[in-house]
Design an enzyme around this catalytic site. Structure first.
Site, PDB file in Angstrom:
ATOM      1  N   SER A   1       0.832  -1.206   0.000  1.00 37.57           N
ATOM      2  CA  SER A   1       0.000   0.000   0.000  1.00 37.57           C
ATOM      3  C   SER A   1       0.859   1.245   0.000  1.00 37.57           C
ATOM      4  O   SER A   1       0.487   2.265  -0.541  1.00 37.57           O
ATOM      5  CB  SER A   1      -0.868   0.067   1.256  1.00 37.57           C
TER       6      SER A   1
ATOM      7  N   HIS B   1      -2.504  -3.177  -6.232  1.00 38.40           N
ATOM      8  CA  HIS B   1      -2.952  -2.754  -4.904  1.00 38.40           C
ATOM      9  C   HIS B   1      -4.450  -3.005  -4.763  1.00 38.40           C
ATOM     10  O   HIS B   1      -5.275  -2.246  -5.273  1.00 38.40           O
ATOM     11  CB  HIS B   1      -2.614  -1.266  -4.686  1.00 38.40           C
TER      12      HIS B   1
ATOM     13  N   GLU C   1      -5.663  -0.701  -7.804  1.00 41.46           N
ATOM     14  CA  GLU C   1      -4.710   0.221  -8.420  1.00 41.46           C
ATOM     15  C   GLU C   1      -3.611  -0.635  -9.049  1.00 41.46           C
ATOM     16  O   GLU C   1      -2.959  -1.424  -8.357  1.00 41.46           O
ATOM     17  CB  GLU C   1      -4.125   1.163  -7.363  1.00 41.46           C
TER      18      GLU C   1
ATOM     19  N   ASN D   1      -4.413   6.427  -1.445  1.00 40.80           N
ATOM     20  CA  ASN D   1      -3.907   6.716  -0.102  1.00 40.80           C
ATOM     21  C   ASN D   1      -3.201   8.067  -0.043  1.00 40.80           C
ATOM     22  O   ASN D   1      -3.159   8.699   1.011  1.00 40.80           O
ATOM     23  CB  ASN D   1      -2.984   5.594   0.379  1.00 40.80           C
TER      24      ASN D   1
END
Ligand code: 3H9
Length: 660
Positions: free
Chosen positions: A409, A430, A442, A480
């Site tokens: 991540s 991801h 992702e 994120n």
């Protein structure tokens, strides 16, 4: 007899005395102007064709009709309009039967509803998904569906947009039967109906239903509508079908359709529709270069690894799950089986399918077994040394043509790839947790990822039935990184005078299912805390840093699972905790900040600006290719309300002022 063309996309041929009209408008046979005019011409022709007993309508390819052409929305209307074509079908003097070979969605379902009979092929599905585009059906769906399936089922189907497969369509009374060869069965139905009074759906009375049951169905749908207006409007129209005659019901429906079609909610949802389809596309990438992936290895069978394994199994892959010991491998198998069980319980999957999946699963503690894998996805502890050691080891085991993917991540996948002899075979995948449920993935195009490896990763994610968004390498990737930016902004506001519950209330009123502090509590505060500690040495001492979250972690308030975080959770219920307020007040006092009042509008405006600024930076740096990619990530991974279109769309709509 040769095919007779009626327009570019409509042709017909006489078969056993029935005119079989084929809609051929790739990719999904949408009801563009050419289809509508061709259908009208085919109907006119058949009316005067003595040799034709009636009509069978079917679609070329794998779709029946994917609905109105969404690309025509917002353009000047072109005659004939769909409701007129549909009225002509329903009132046609000879039987018209739909042979529904694939998806009959939106206007496509409305065409089928107006036919005098419907035969479903084995791959058929029926649905009125208009609410997902912020509109209601505009060509009779809300009026004809309840006449066939009753008010309760119609409220659920129109209010949620849920499609039904062939067998359920028959049970509901929406289809007359299922056939392997639907055109042949539909021809037989035309002959059967010929010479008899035709079953015109609009003339059927809506079956009367107990009002309490109707209200319960309505409440259930509205509970999930979260700030969207289309579901309530759709339900109002379905209920009106029980009260108004067809003509007045259709007029009410059309007026609502036109009003909602021009609404900002519908513009936002249409943007999301097209952005989701664009997100997995990379300019210049040769899709044909992708390698076929049949056997997937998953390293690590914790929550994430077992979720990825389930996603791969349920989409038809063989899976090898690698663990560190035979005991851990057995535990992994049990976790995967339990996740499959849950899917069966929630009707996402069948019991037969579960058994078949488990037959394709191998769990092992022998890394050498991974020589069979076409793709290896690591889902081990998010630590650079752990991951680089693993990749170094895998590099010596897997086949030369195997792809290596990291599910990190926050770590730099280029650094992980550098541990291998051939970094061109490394890509980031991801996943979001729970990986068997969440659609978003992702796909990280690392500096050295080979184009065919990227193309293979994209094709694999699509085969999982998931939504790939390509992004470049940056800390936290797209999602994120934006999440961190707006969490930072939320914490600045905390220090300046807002409370967690005020910020969460503003987000939830905007349409997020949960505010950011409640989300942090659900995820657990410890991962971000560990990251902050890691970054402490390199942090710019001049940059503003809010210590409130650190104080909460030090006090053991690590979130929902221990009953205390940004909130307290007595009996599992989110409750404001004065202890948290005291920590916040102490932090303000330590920096001599005099708290001020924040309105919900200011809170949202600041949070959205933080998201948009970070999104703009991602675009400038080439990490994200399109603003729509950022919207798709925030909607599918972080609860941003789809009917707002995503932060970048909302900002564009509001011309630099993102709060609508
Ligand atoms: C409606 O019908 C209103 C009526 O009640 C009233 C009218 C008066 N139009 O999804 P895919 C494109 S509202 C234009 O990847 P799949 C899509 O953009 C409509 N284009 O394929 C993509 O283009 P590209 C209600 C459309 O096989 C390509 O087709 N209908 C439309 O995974 C392939 O799409 C819906 O909401 C359209 N209607 O799934 C159904 N649909 O290649 C929407 C698709 O350039 N469609 N495209 O990226 C779907 O749910 C899926 O596309 C479908 C096929 C299940 C049909």
């Amino acid at each position: 007899m040769a095919d007779i063309p009626f327009s570019k996309s409509i042709s017909a041929r006489l078969r056993d005395g029935v005119f079989v009209v084929v809609i051929d408008n790739p990719p999904v046979n949408a009801l563009s102007a050419d289809v509508r005019s061709g259908l009208m011409a085919a109907l006119d022709h058949t009316a005067s064709l003595d040799a034709a007993t009636g009509i069978v309508l079917t679609g070329a390819g794998s779709t029946f009709i994917g609905g109105a052409d969404i690309k025509e929305f917002g353009k000047p209307p072109v005659e004939p309009m769909l409701p007129d074509v549909i009225e002509r079908i329903e009132t046609f003097e000879k039987p018209v039967v739909a042979a529904v070979n694939g998806a009959a969605l939106g206007g496509g379902c409305e065409v089928a509803l107006a036919c005098h009979g419907r035969i479903a092929g084995e791959k058929a599905s029926f649905g009125l998904p208009e609410v997902k585009l912020g509109i209601v059906p505009g060509a009779g769906g809300t009026q004809r569906l309840p006449r066939l399936v009753g008010l309760v089922a119609a409220i659920e189907l129109v209010g949620t947009g849920r499609p039904v497969k062939a067998a359920e369509a028959v049970t509901l009374g929406l289809a007359d039967g299922v056939a392997t060869a639907p055109v042949g069965a539909a021809i037989a139905l035309v002959h059967e109906a010929s010479g008899k009074p035709l079953r015109r759906t609009g003339m059927i009375g809506v079956p009367s239903t107990d009002p309490t049951t109707v209200s319960a169905a309505e409440a259930k749908v509205l509970a999930r509508a979260r700030g969207q207006s289309a579901p309530a409007e759709a339900i109002r129209l379905v209920k009106a079908a029980g009260e108004l005659d067809l003509r007045r019901g259709l007029a009410a429906e059309r007026a609502t359709f036109l009003r909602l079609r021009d609404s900002s909610e519908s513009a936002a949802l249409r943007h999301v529709f097209f952005a989701e389809r664009a997100a997995g596309k990379v300019e210049g990438l040769d899709k044909a270069s992708s390698r076929r992936i049949e056997t997937v290895a998953v390293v690590g069978t914790g929550l994430m690894g077992s979720g990825i394994a389930v996603a791969a199994l349920t989409s038809g892959h063989s899976v090898i799950a690698l663990e560190q010991s035979p005991e851990a491998a057995a535990g992994g198998r049990a976790r995967i089986a339990e996740t499959l069980d849950k899917s069966v319980r929630s009707a996402r999957f069948t019991a037969d399918g579960r058994a078949e999946c488990l037959a394709r699963l191998q769990t092992t503690a022998e890394a050498e077994e991974l020589v069979k894998a076409d793709l290896v996805i690591e889902a081990v502890f998010d630590d650079l040394t752990v991951k680089t050691d693993l990749f170094r080891k895998l590099d010596g085991i897997v086949r030369a043509d195997a792809i290596l993917a990291t599910n990190t991540s926050y770590l730099n996948p280029d650094a992980i790839a550098a541990a291998t002899a051939d970094p061109s075979r490394v890509v980031g995948l991801h996943f979001f947790s729970p990986a068997n449920v969440m659609r978003l993935v992702e796909v990280v195009d690392c500096v050295k990822t080979a184009p065919e490896v990227l193309a293979s990763a994209l094709a694999f994610v699509k085969r999982l039935g998931k939504l790939p968004v390509v992004c470049g390498v940056t800390e936290g990737f797209i999602g994120n990184r934006i999440f961190s930016a707006y969490r930072r902004e939320a914490e600045f506001m905390l220090e300046d005078g807002a409370l967690p519950q005020e910020i969460d209330a503003a987000l939830e009123a905007y349409g997020f299912p949960m505010g950011i502090f409640a989300v942090n509590d659900m995820a657990g505060l410890e991962i971000a805390w560990a990251r902050r500690k890691r970054q402490a040495a390199t942090r710019d001492p001049a940059a503003r840093y809010v210590e409130i979250a650190d104080r909460l972690c030090e006090a053991g308030r690590l979130g929902h699972k221990i009953g205390r975080g940004w909130y307290a959770y007595p009996d599992g219920k989110r409750t404001i905790d004065p202890e948290v307020t005291a920590v916040i007040e102490a932090a303000r006092a330590a920096k001599n900040i005099a708290p001020r009042i924040f309105t919900p509008a200011e809170i949202m405006s600041r949070l959205l600006k933080a998201m948009v600024d970070e999104g703009t930076a991602l675009l400038t740096d080439g990490i994200a290719a399109r603003p729509g990619d950022i919207d798709v990530v925030m909607i599918n991974g972080y609860g941003f309300p789809a009917h707002r279109g995503g932060p970048m769309f909302a900002a564009e709509q509001n011309k630099g002022e993102p709060h609508a």
